[in-house]
Write a protein that holds these residues in place. Structure first.
Motif, PDB file in Angstrom:
ATOM      1  N   ILE A 173       0.862  -1.179   0.000  1.00 29.93           N
ATOM      2  CA  ILE A 173       0.000   0.000   0.000  1.00 29.93           C
ATOM      3  C   ILE A 173       0.898   1.228   0.000  1.00 29.93           C
ATOM      4  N   CYS A 174       0.510   2.244  -0.759  1.00 29.45           N
ATOM      5  CA  CYS A 174       1.269   3.496  -0.720  1.00 29.45           C
ATOM      6  C   CYS A 174       0.866   4.246   0.542  1.00 29.45           C
ATOM      7  N   SER A 175       1.861   4.566   1.369  1.00 28.13           N
ATOM      8  CA  SER A 175       1.563   5.194   2.658  1.00 28.13           C
ATOM      9  C   SER A 175       1.069   6.626   2.482  1.00 28.13           C
ATOM     10  N   GLN A 176       1.254   7.168   1.275  1.00 30.36           N
ATOM     11  CA  GLN A 176       0.823   8.541   1.064  1.00 30.36           C
ATOM     12  C   GLN A 176      -0.590   8.625   0.446  1.00 30.36           C
ATOM     13  N   CYS A 177      -0.784   7.898  -0.687  1.00 33.03           N
ATOM     14  CA  CYS A 177      -2.075   8.050  -1.371  1.00 33.03           C
ATOM     15  C   CYS A 177      -3.030   6.878  -1.091  1.00 33.03           C
ATOM     16  N   GLY A 178      -2.543   5.829  -0.442  1.00 30.64           N
ATOM     17  CA  GLY A 178      -3.409   4.703  -0.122  1.00 30.64           C
ATOM     18  C   GLY A 178      -3.617   3.733  -1.274  1.00 30.64           C
ATOM     19  N   ASN A 207       6.176   7.953  -8.282  1.00 32.72           N
ATOM     20  CA  ASN A 207       6.038   8.811  -7.093  1.00 32.72           C
ATOM     21  C   ASN A 207       5.537   8.044  -5.859  1.00 32.72           C
ATOM     22  N   CYS A 208       5.018   6.819  -6.059  1.00 29.79           N
ATOM     23  CA  CYS A 208       4.584   6.012  -4.915  1.00 29.79           C
ATOM     24  C   CYS A 208       5.652   5.007  -4.489  1.00 29.79           C
ATOM     25  N   ALA A 209       6.556   4.706  -5.436  1.00 30.08           N
ATOM     26  CA  ALA A 209       7.473   3.569  -5.260  1.00 30.08           C
ATOM     27  C   ALA A 209       8.252   3.587  -3.942  1.00 30.08           C
TER      28      ALA A 209
END
Ligand SMILES: [Zn+2]
Length: 280
Positions: A173-178, A207-209
């Motif tokens: 899960i991306c901790s920023q955008c979910g 940008n999520c990696a």
């Protein structure tokens, strides 16, 4: 008297439509009641009444959601209903929060109440049909559902257990955008007549990696336990629908690009898919 007790009482009293319609009609939308179901030929207008079964991680949400778009019926995931209720100031929110915070399973009664509410508000908006995802989970839920509506088909999605485990462990899960991703890259070659299987990872945008995290409960031990609990609970539900001749077992042959057309074919929907693709 709670809604589900009313439903249960109807169910015990009689499986005949008349008994069900008098009391349960208040809980389930009239359009969904067995007694008022249109003939098979009107199936398109009525919308499909389908159930999706499959263990956690198999991807049933993905397939249920795609099919609901294709068929123009709502995809109703009970997990979403619980999350929505928790986020609301609704009737069950506090009760649910207590249950979930204690790590307990949400009761059949609560799930049925949430589902009834969702079906009612959908019917009021002119929705017809549904694809249920995450319900029924127990044999009791299956019996209650059977007492109030006529399920056409139950699709049981299956995936090799070794692959399933790897897929679950690959969830991120991306901790920023979910955003949800999966880093597992499955490429098992055919061996001793056992077909190979290929599933691409679902990689995040750049940008999520760097912000990917895994769920604390996606460890091998916990995933295995989750699968074991699921099998034990779902087997009677599968048997219930198998004995009614409504169970379609579908073994996922690979990732979405490979599985989706085959699933449509198994459901006799490949025509509508082609038409839609041609129109797009
Ligand atoms: Zn992100």
């Amino acid at each position: 008297m709670s809604a589900s007790i009313r439903l249960l009482r109807c169910l015990k009293a009689s499986r005949a439509f008349s008994a069900v319609t008098t009391e349960a009609a208040a809980q389930f939308p009239a359009s969904l009641m067995r007694g008022s179901l249109p003939a098979q030929s009107d199936m398109k207008e009525r919308g499909v009444h389908w159930v999706f079964l499959g263990c956690p991680g198999v991807g049933k949400g993905t397939y249920a959601s795609r099919l609901s778009q294709l068929l123009g019926v709502p995809h109703i995931a009970t997990g979403d209903l619980v999350r929505e209720e928790l986020a609301s100031s609704g009737h069950f929110a506090q009760e649910l929060a207590d249950i979930v915070n204690k790590g307990k399973l949400v009761s059949d009664e609560t799930i049925i109440n949430l589902l009834s509410k969702r079906l009612e508000s959908g019917a009021a908006k002119g929705e017809s049909g549904f694809i249920l995802d995450g319900f029924p989970r127990t044999i009791r839920q299956a019996e209650i559902l059977d007492g109030v509506t006529n399920i056409d088909l139950v699709i049981n999605l299956k995936l090799r257990e070794d692959v399933l485990l790897e897929k679950c462990l690959g969830r991120r899960i991306c901790s920023q955008c979910g955003g949800n991703f999966n880093v597992a890259s499955i490429d098992i070659k055919e061996e001793n007549g056992k077909p190979g299987i290929y599933m691409e990872p679902l990689l995040p945008p750049s940008n999520c990696a760097s912000k990917l995290i895994s769920r604390a409960d996606d460890t091998e031990e916990v995933v295995k336990e989750r699968l074991r609990v699921y099998q034990a609970m779902s087997q009677p539900v599968e048997e219930f629908y198998r004995s009614q001749g409504k169970l379609l077992e579908f073994h996922l042959p690979g990732g979405i690009p490979e599985s989706w057309p085959k699933l449509l074919k198994a459901l006799n929907l490949d025509d509508s898919h082609e038409k839609r693709s041609a129109a797009a």
